[in-house]
Structure formats: C-alpha cells, structure tokens
Design an enzyme around this catalytic site. Structure first.
Site, PDB file in Angstrom:
ATOM      1  N   ASN A  35       0.832  -1.202   0.000  1.00 48.84           N
ATOM      2  CA  ASN A  35       0.000   0.000   0.000  1.00 48.84           C
ATOM      3  C   ASN A  35       0.869   1.255   0.000  1.00 48.84           C
ATOM      4  OD1 ASN A  35       0.622  -0.859   2.641  1.00 48.84           O
ATOM      5  ND2 ASN A  35      -1.058   0.317   3.534  1.00 48.84           N
ATOM      6  N   CYS A  51      -4.098   0.769  -2.571  1.00 49.15           N
ATOM      7  CA  CYS A  51      -3.939  -0.413  -1.725  1.00 49.15           C
ATOM      8  C   CYS A  51      -2.910  -1.356  -2.355  1.00 49.15           C
ATOM      9  CB  CYS A  51      -5.260  -1.162  -1.624  1.00 49.15           C
ATOM     10  SG  CYS A  51      -6.540  -0.270  -0.728  1.00 49.15           S
ATOM     11  N   GLU A  89      -3.092  -4.512  -3.081  1.00 47.99           N
ATOM     12  CA  GLU A  89      -3.634  -5.370  -4.141  1.00 47.99           C
ATOM     13  C   GLU A  89      -3.668  -4.618  -5.465  1.00 47.99           C
ATOM     14  OE1 GLU A  89      -4.862  -4.666  -1.163  1.00 47.99           O
ATOM     15  OE2 GLU A  89      -6.313  -6.137  -0.447  1.00 47.99           O
ATOM     16  N   CYS A 122     -10.229  -4.459   1.002  1.00 47.27           N
ATOM     17  CA  CYS A 122     -11.273  -3.436   1.069  1.00 47.27           C
ATOM     18  C   CYS A 122     -12.261  -3.620  -0.091  1.00 47.27           C
ATOM     19  CB  CYS A 122     -10.662  -2.039   1.037  1.00 47.27           C
ATOM     20  SG  CYS A 122     -10.110  -1.518  -0.587  1.00 47.27           S
TER      21      CYS A 122
HETATM   22  N1  THU Z   1      -5.265  -1.259   2.462  1.00 48.86           N
HETATM   23  C1  THU Z   1      -4.734  -2.115   1.552  1.00 48.86           C
HETATM   24  O1  THU Z   1      -3.588  -1.975   1.134  1.00 48.86           O
HETATM   25  N2  THU Z   1      -5.515  -3.134   1.080  1.00 48.86           N
HETATM   26  C2  THU Z   1      -6.784  -3.343   1.500  1.00 48.86           C
HETATM   27  O2  THU Z   1      -7.484  -4.153   0.916  1.00 48.86           O
HETATM   28  C3  THU Z   1      -7.277  -2.638   2.688  1.00 48.86           C
HETATM   29  C4  THU Z   1      -6.616  -1.327   2.942  1.00 48.86           C
HETATM   30  C5  THU Z   1      -4.432  -0.132   2.927  1.00 48.86           C
HETATM   31  C6  THU Z   1      -4.860   1.190   2.362  1.00 48.86           C
HETATM   32  C7  THU Z   1      -4.307   2.161   3.392  1.00 48.86           C
HETATM   33  O3  THU Z   1      -2.987   2.441   3.054  1.00 48.86           O
HETATM   34  C8  THU Z   1      -4.352   1.383   4.687  1.00 48.86           C
HETATM   35  O4  THU Z   1      -4.485   0.005   4.321  1.00 48.86           O
HETATM   36  C9  THU Z   1      -5.509   1.756   5.596  1.00 48.86           C
HETATM   37  O5  THU Z   1      -6.702   1.770   4.927  1.00 48.86           O
END
Ligand code: THU
Length: 233
Positions: free
Chosen positions: A143, A154, A156, A187
């Site tokens: 992320n 994110c 992914e 998410c």
């Molecule tokens: N985040 C991800 O990298 N993947 C997800 O599926 C959930 C959220 C990250 C985004 C942000 O940098 C942190 O987690 C908090 O939301």
C-alpha cells in the site's frame, strides 16, 4: 529491480476506449510504467500517472520526472506538484524499466512479511502486502499513501497496476497480508478491482495469527455489478 524488456504499454480501457499511458522516472534512473485501468464501477478507474507513481514509491524509489503523451491523466497537476515532477520531452535511447516479475518464490508468507517494510503508510501506519501469481512468477504490491488520502493505492491494486502496465492480464491467485489486522480483509474497492480481472480465481488471506484463508474473488463480492451494456460504449 532490473533492466527489463520494454513493457507493452496498453491501457485497460474496455469502457471508454481511452488509451492513457505514463512513465515515471525514479531518482534511481529506473522508469516505472503506468497505464489507465478502468473498472465496471467507473469511479474506481486508476489513472496512468497514479499507477506509475505508486509503483515507483512502492519499491522505495522517489518519483522525479514524467513522460506522458496525451491524453494526460486526470489530476495530473496533483502528481506533478506533489513530487515536483519534471517533464521528459524525449525519452533516452536506452531506458531501464522496472521489472515487476519475481520468477520464483519458495516462501510466500516470508516474502509477504518482507514486503510490508516497503509499504508507504504515512497516514495509517498499517502496512499491507500483496503477491499476484501470474504466468512466469509473482508481482508484488504494497500500500502507498500520498498527501491526498484518496489518491494512494492499496497493496492489491499496486500489484494489479504493475501487472497490467507490464502487459499481463491473466491472474491466478493473489496472496494478501496485513500484519496489523486481526483478520486480513481486502477493502471493497480492491474486491471490485480483483473481480474485474480474476472473479474465478482465489484470494488467499494471511492473518495476524499465521492462519491462512482462501476465498474465490467473486465470493468476496456477492451481488457485484454486472452489465455488458457498460462496455465499449
Ligand atoms: N489497504 C490495503 O492496502 N488493502 C486493503 O485491501 C485494505 C486497505 C491499505 C490502504 C491504506 O494504506 C491502509 O491500508 C488503511 O486503509
């Protein structure tokens, strides 16, 4: 990072047909490609410059210059100001591209843990890592957060953005790890994006207590939006 073959810069634009690509040169001298990646939920579209900048930041490099033939990305000015990007008028004859493909991985959980150290979590201090299995290996993502909370990506989606910019559209399993999450859970936006490319493939989640759960991507997005009517309008 290594000198890679020139990636095929092809946007994923089945909805608008807009072809949008961008190259970010990092302070290291490596070039990071980004392409426009649309989604059936149009507002989830990732612009080429956003994809390229996040790819660069996600390996600890700092974006320095950009090369973007028209059409420009939405909010291009934000990225230019944020990193003081200098325009590149003409590409040098020899360009060293970021190679996102890790050909062999013997220990996926270990690699996911290591990758978390590269996450850029200025706001959240909540690292996430992803490994996307593709033909020929794995593509990593972490992320990346930037000053505008909504413009980071994110883990992914960094992995997906790197794969698509590299000309790879067929994904197998995606492995996701969020060490600070009791139950690692992609998410809603990532579920939507994973379903665009790999609805029938498996999402493997690596939880805090070392347990792993496996889910078909489409099971993580029940009753997701479907309509052929939205494509190629
Ligand atoms: N985040 C991800 O990298 N993947 C997800 O599926 C959930 C959220 C990250 C985004 C942000 O940098 C942190 O987690 C908090 O939301």
């Amino acid at each position: 990072m290594s000198k890679a073959e020139t990636p095929k810069l092809t946007s994923y634009s089945p909805y608008s047909g807009i072809k949008e690509t961008c190259l970010i040169e990092g302070e290291s001298g490596i070039f990071y490609p980004g392409v426009r990646i649309e989604n059936i939920s149009y507002p989830l579209t990732i612009s080429a410059i956003r994809a390229a900048v996040c790819s660069c930041l996600g390996v600890g490099d700092q974006p320095a210059s950009f090369f973007q033939p028209e059409p420009f990305s939405e909010l291009q000015a934000y990225w230019i100001d944020e990193f003081g990007l200098k325009p590149i008028k003409k590409l040098p004859d020899e360009v060293r591209f970021f190679n996102p493909v890790i050909p062999v991985l013997s220990n996926i959980p270990k690699k996911l843990k290591e990758l978390c150290r590269s996450a850029v979590t200025t706001h959240s201090d909540f690292p996430v890592s992803a490994l996307l299995e593709v033909e020929g290996g794995f593509i990593a993502g972490v992320n990346v957060e930037v000053s505008s909370w909504s413009l980071g990506l994110c883990a992914e989606r960094v992995a997906v953005a790197r794969a698509i910019a590299h000309g790879i559209r067929t994904f197998r399993t995606v492995h996701v790890h969020a060490p600070k999450s009791e139950f690692c859970s992609p998410c809603g936006s990532c579920r939507q994006v994973l379903n665009e490319f790999m609805p029938d493939e498996v999402v493997k989640l690596y939880h805090k207590d070392q347990s792993i759960s496996s889910h078909f991507a489409q099971h993580l997005l029940p009753y997701g939006i479907i309509s052929d009517d939205l494509k190629n309008r």
